[in-house]
Motif scaffolding. Structure first.
Motif, mmCIF file in Angstrom:
data_model
loop_
_atom_site.group_PDB
_atom_site.id
_atom_site.type_symbol
_atom_site.label_atom_id
_atom_site.label_comp_id
_atom_site.label_asym_id
_atom_site.label_seq_id
_atom_site.Cartn_x
_atom_site.Cartn_y
_atom_site.Cartn_z
ATOM 1 N N LEU A 33 9.444 15.145 -15.523
ATOM 2 C CA LEU A 33 10.025 13.956 -16.127
ATOM 3 C C LEU A 33 11.087 14.322 -17.156
ATOM 4 O O LEU A 33 10.980 15.336 -17.841
ATOM 5 C CB LEU A 33 8.943 13.118 -16.810
ATOM 6 N N ASP A 37 14.070 9.170 -17.091
ATOM 7 C CA ASP A 37 13.054 8.548 -16.238
ATOM 8 C C ASP A 37 12.269 7.458 -16.969
ATOM 9 O O ASP A 37 11.555 6.680 -16.342
ATOM 10 C CB ASP A 37 12.073 9.597 -15.714
ATOM 11 N N LYS A 39 11.087 4.148 -18.559
ATOM 12 C CA LYS A 39 11.370 2.746 -18.228
ATOM 13 C C LYS A 39 11.042 1.807 -19.388
ATOM 14 O O LYS A 39 11.813 0.927 -19.711
ATOM 15 C CB LYS A 39 10.593 2.315 -16.977
ATOM 16 N N TYR A 57 7.183 5.634 -16.725
ATOM 17 C CA TYR A 57 8.261 6.440 -16.152
ATOM 18 C C TYR A 57 8.330 6.213 -14.651
ATOM 19 O O TYR A 57 7.315 5.933 -14.014
ATOM 20 C CB TYR A 57 8.007 7.936 -16.396
ATOM 21 N N ILE A 59 10.065 8.324 -11.285
ATOM 22 C CA ILE A 59 10.730 9.571 -10.909
ATOM 23 C C ILE A 59 10.802 9.687 -9.392
ATOM 24 O O ILE A 59 9.831 9.386 -8.688
ATOM 25 C CB ILE A 59 10.000 10.796 -11.515
ATOM 26 N N TYR A 61 10.530 12.133 -6.679
ATOM 27 C CA TYR A 61 9.805 13.402 -6.755
ATOM 28 C C TYR A 61 9.318 13.819 -5.376
ATOM 29 O O TYR A 61 8.802 12.990 -4.621
ATOM 30 C CB TYR A 61 8.620 13.226 -7.716
ATOM 31 N N ARG A 68 11.763 17.345 -8.750
ATOM 32 C CA ARG A 68 12.462 16.068 -8.674
ATOM 33 C C ARG A 68 13.535 16.173 -7.609
ATOM 34 O O ARG A 68 14.016 17.271 -7.325
ATOM 35 C CB ARG A 68 13.013 15.659 -10.030
ATOM 36 N N ASN A 75 9.811 6.478 -5.170
ATOM 37 C CA ASN A 75 9.717 6.589 -6.616
ATOM 38 C C ASN A 75 8.244 6.646 -6.984
ATOM 39 O O ASN A 75 7.451 5.837 -6.491
ATOM 40 C CB ASN A 75 10.309 5.350 -7.304
#
Length: 97
Positions: A33, A37, A39, A57, A59, A61, A68, A75
Motif C-alpha cells: 500500500l 491507495d 480512500k 485502502y 489497491i 494487486y 501491486r 481492486n
C-alpha cells in the motif's frame, strides 16, 4: 514490526478463506500500500460490538506475484486499524474485491 493480525469480522474471515489468503498473504498486500491507495477514514464495527477507527485502502494487486499492478480489473479493498493500545496488531475489519 507487526506482531499480530486480528480479523474483526466474520465476513472478512470468510473472504480471506475464499481468497485462500494466509495472514502472510494479507501482510504482503498491506506492505504494498502507498498513500495514494488511501480512500477514507471511518469508524467500523467488529462482529463483537467493538468500534475501531479504520483507514480504508483500495489497491490493484496481483496476489500470485505479491506486488501491486498498474492495470487490473481487480481492486482489493482493505479496512484496518491498530489495536487499542496503539500496538502493532493489525485489526482487519474488511477485505474484499
Amino acid at each position: 514490526q507487526l506482531k499480530d493480525v486480528w480479523v474483526g469480522t466474520k465476513p472478512t474471515e470468510n473472504k480471506l478463506k475464499d481468497l485462500g489468503w494466509t495472514f502472510d498473504d494479507l501482510l504482503d498486500c498491506v506492505a504494498c500500500l502507498t498513500p495514494q491507495d488511501f480512500k477514507n477514514a471511518e469508524w467500523c464495527e467488529d462482529s463483537y460490538g467493538g468500534w475501531h477507527p479504520c483507514d480504508a485502502y483500495a489497491i490493484r494487486y496481483d496476489d500470485v506475484a505479491k506486488r501491486r499492478v498498474r492495470y487490473s480489473d481487480i481492486n482489493y479493498y482493505l479496512k484496518f486499524s491498530l489495536d487499542e493500545a496503539g500496538g502493532l496488531t493489525l485489526v482487519l475489519i474488511r477485505c474484499h474485491l
